[in-house]
Design an enzyme around this catalytic site. Structure first.
Site, short mmCIF file in Angstrom:
data_model
loop_
_atom_site.label_atom_id
_atom_site.label_comp_id
_atom_site.label_asym_id
_atom_site.label_seq_id
_atom_site.Cartn_x
_atom_site.Cartn_y
_atom_site.Cartn_z
N GLU A 103 48.69 39.80 36.23
CA GLU A 103 48.48 38.43 35.74
C GLU A 103 47.69 37.61 36.74
O GLU A 103 46.82 36.82 36.37
CB GLU A 103 49.83 37.75 35.47
CG GLU A 103 49.73 36.43 34.71
CD GLU A 103 49.60 35.20 35.59
OE1 GLU A 103 49.38 34.11 35.04
OE2 GLU A 103 49.70 35.31 36.83
N GLU A 104 47.98 37.82 38.02
CA GLU A 104 47.35 36.98 39.06
C GLU A 104 45.85 37.23 39.18
O GLU A 104 45.15 36.42 39.75
CB GLU A 104 48.03 37.23 40.42
CG GLU A 104 49.50 36.85 40.47
CD GLU A 104 49.74 35.34 40.43
OE1 GLU A 104 48.74 34.57 40.42
OE2 GLU A 104 50.91 34.93 40.42
N HIS A 147 52.26 31.15 45.88
CA HIS A 147 51.08 31.71 46.57
C HIS A 147 51.02 31.30 48.04
O HIS A 147 49.93 31.21 48.60
CB HIS A 147 49.77 31.30 45.88
CG HIS A 147 49.68 31.76 44.45
ND1 HIS A 147 48.49 31.77 43.74
CD2 HIS A 147 50.62 32.20 43.58
CE1 HIS A 147 48.72 32.21 42.51
NE2 HIS A 147 50.01 32.47 42.39
N ASP A 174 53.40 41.34 38.96
CA ASP A 174 52.56 41.31 40.16
C ASP A 174 52.70 39.99 40.89
O ASP A 174 53.15 38.99 40.34
CB ASP A 174 51.08 41.56 39.80
CG ASP A 174 50.47 40.44 38.96
OD1 ASP A 174 51.12 40.00 37.99
OD2 ASP A 174 49.35 40.01 39.27
#
Ligand SMILES: [Zn+2]
Length: 420
Positions: free
Chosen positions: A186-187, A392, A92
């Protein structure tokens, strides 16, 4: 001039790695907070299914996607009596920047100047991104400027896949049994939640989810989320004198009364922790504030939570009409304690990084990884670099030379474990 690779091994894997990376980043795998199922978004399954197919093509017959969106696969050993070692990356991408329609661009032999991307006026400027200065001559991959790239963590996925392909096609290289896992979500803090450690069956594992060439991280934040719910007294504002208790105003005072010159992400660095509001919502009647609280030291983490509780209570005390609920939720713990008990895990990674001609960089992660929770759950899991940077954000980029170095370190790590 193109910068040289860290080794002929890294160079040999680089074009396969790049092709994979470009394929993976085009798939929208952004995860979504407050998930209702695993994975939180269907796009993650598109990449996971592709990875299973590609693993099958490499002759890894047991590659499989489980009902929660985790890919598991086994590359059998070429030597006897070596422990089973795990390799993990997450499919992800973060919700912090747009993740749909990623159109990657390859900039061969970076010249050290400003890279202007075609969309949204996004610029990669070495004056504000000093890491770029190390990248002269590298082949860089960026987005088109309007999305993140997704090197976090598709650089890790691609590095593992390229290393597995290299090992699968070179059975003369010594390797232990390698267990491979690609995790969802995971994020949003759920990469480890439904990870099947007994099924994985590894002695230890490595997440390939770091950034800069050489990074080896065996220390992460310890993490707690605090949710403060405020129930006020709502009433028509024209007739509210002496009656209304605005939940939003109470919540705003809580945010305002916490320190802003320290203990914030904007002011803290190195080993300092913070208290960070991540959500503020509501009406006069109801409001909610969410905070993430972080520190490397468990005692300091608890003292930050206490400070938050004191401020919450103090503000609540001034508004007797408001009902305030304080909820602290453990997210993950600093993995260092678990890894110190099993020093071979980090030593083998250091050996592998040095074998690639790189000096290991040992800095704590100001965040968490799947490994933070996996280590706590009994699978010691430090983190190694994958060659992606500026995560990000729409300025996220990856260096092909550094991604290839990561893949080469994985090959050398496999060998390092056959000597133990
Ligand atoms: Zn990541």
């Amino acid at each position: 001039m193109t910068a040289s690779f860290t080794s002929p091994l890294a160079e040999a894997m680089s074009e396969d790695l790049l092709a994979r990376f470009l394929r993976y980043v085009r798939i929208d795998t952004q995860s979504r907070p407050d998930r209702e199922r695993s994975p939180s978004t269907p796009g993650q399954l598109d990449l996971s299914r592709l990875l299973v197919e590609e693993l099958h093509e490499l002759g890894i017959a047991d590659a499989e996607l489980d009902e929660h969106g985790y890919v598991y696969a086994t590359l059998p050993a070429t030597v006897a009596d070596a422990p089973t070692i795990g390799l993990i990356a997450h499919v992800d991408t973060s919700a912090d920047a747009p993740g749909t329609g990623v159109a990657p661009l390859v900039h061969r032999a970076y010249d050290g100047g400003v890279i202007g991307l075609p969309r949204e006026g996004t610029r990669l400027d070495p004056a504000v991104m000093p890491r770029l200065a190390d990248m002269v001559g590298h082949d860089l991959v960026t987005s088109s400027g309007d999305t993140l790239l997704g090197a976090d963590d598709k650089a890790g996925v691609a590095a593992i896949m390229a290393a597995v392909r290299h090992l699968a096609t070179h059975p003369e290289l010594p390797r232990p049994t390698l267990r491979i896992a690609f995790t969802p979500d995971e994020e949003i803090g759920h990469g480890a939640t439904l990870f099947d450690i007994p099924r994985f069956g590894a002695r230890c594992a490595y997440t390939v989810d770091g950034s800069r060439r050489g990074e080896l991280q065996d220390e992460s934040f310890s993490a707690i989320e605090v949710r403060v719910h405020v129930k006020g007294v709502g009433i028509h504002p024209g007739y509210a004198t002496g009656k209304m208790v605005s939940a939003l105003r109470v919540a705003a005072q809580m945010v305002a009364e916490l320190p802003s010159d320290r203990l914030t992400p904007e002011t803290a660095s190195g080993r300092e922790g913070f208290i960070h509001p991540t959500l503020f919502s509501g009406t006069a009647e109801r409001a909610e504030v969410r905070w993430i609280v972080r520190d490397f030291d468990e005692g300091l983490l608890q003292s930050h939570v206490e400070l938050l509780r004191e401020v919450t209570d103090r503000v609540a005390g001034r508004h007797p009409g408001a009902e305030v609920e304080f909820e602290a939720i453990r997210q993950y713990r600093n993995m260092r304690a678990y890894l110190e008990d099993d020093p071979d895990v980090v030593t083998a990674a250091e050996e592998a990084i040095r074998a690639e001609g790189i000096e290991p960089l040992r800095a704590p992660i100001r965040g968490g990884t799947d490994g933070s929770r996996l280590s706590e759950m009994g699978l010691p899991t430090p983190n190694i670099f994958d060659g992606g940077y500026e995560y990000h954000s729409v300025r996220e980029f990856a260096s092909l030379q550094d991604m290839a170095a990561s893949a080469a370190v994985i090959v050398r790590l496999a060998e390092a474990w056959t000597r133990r």
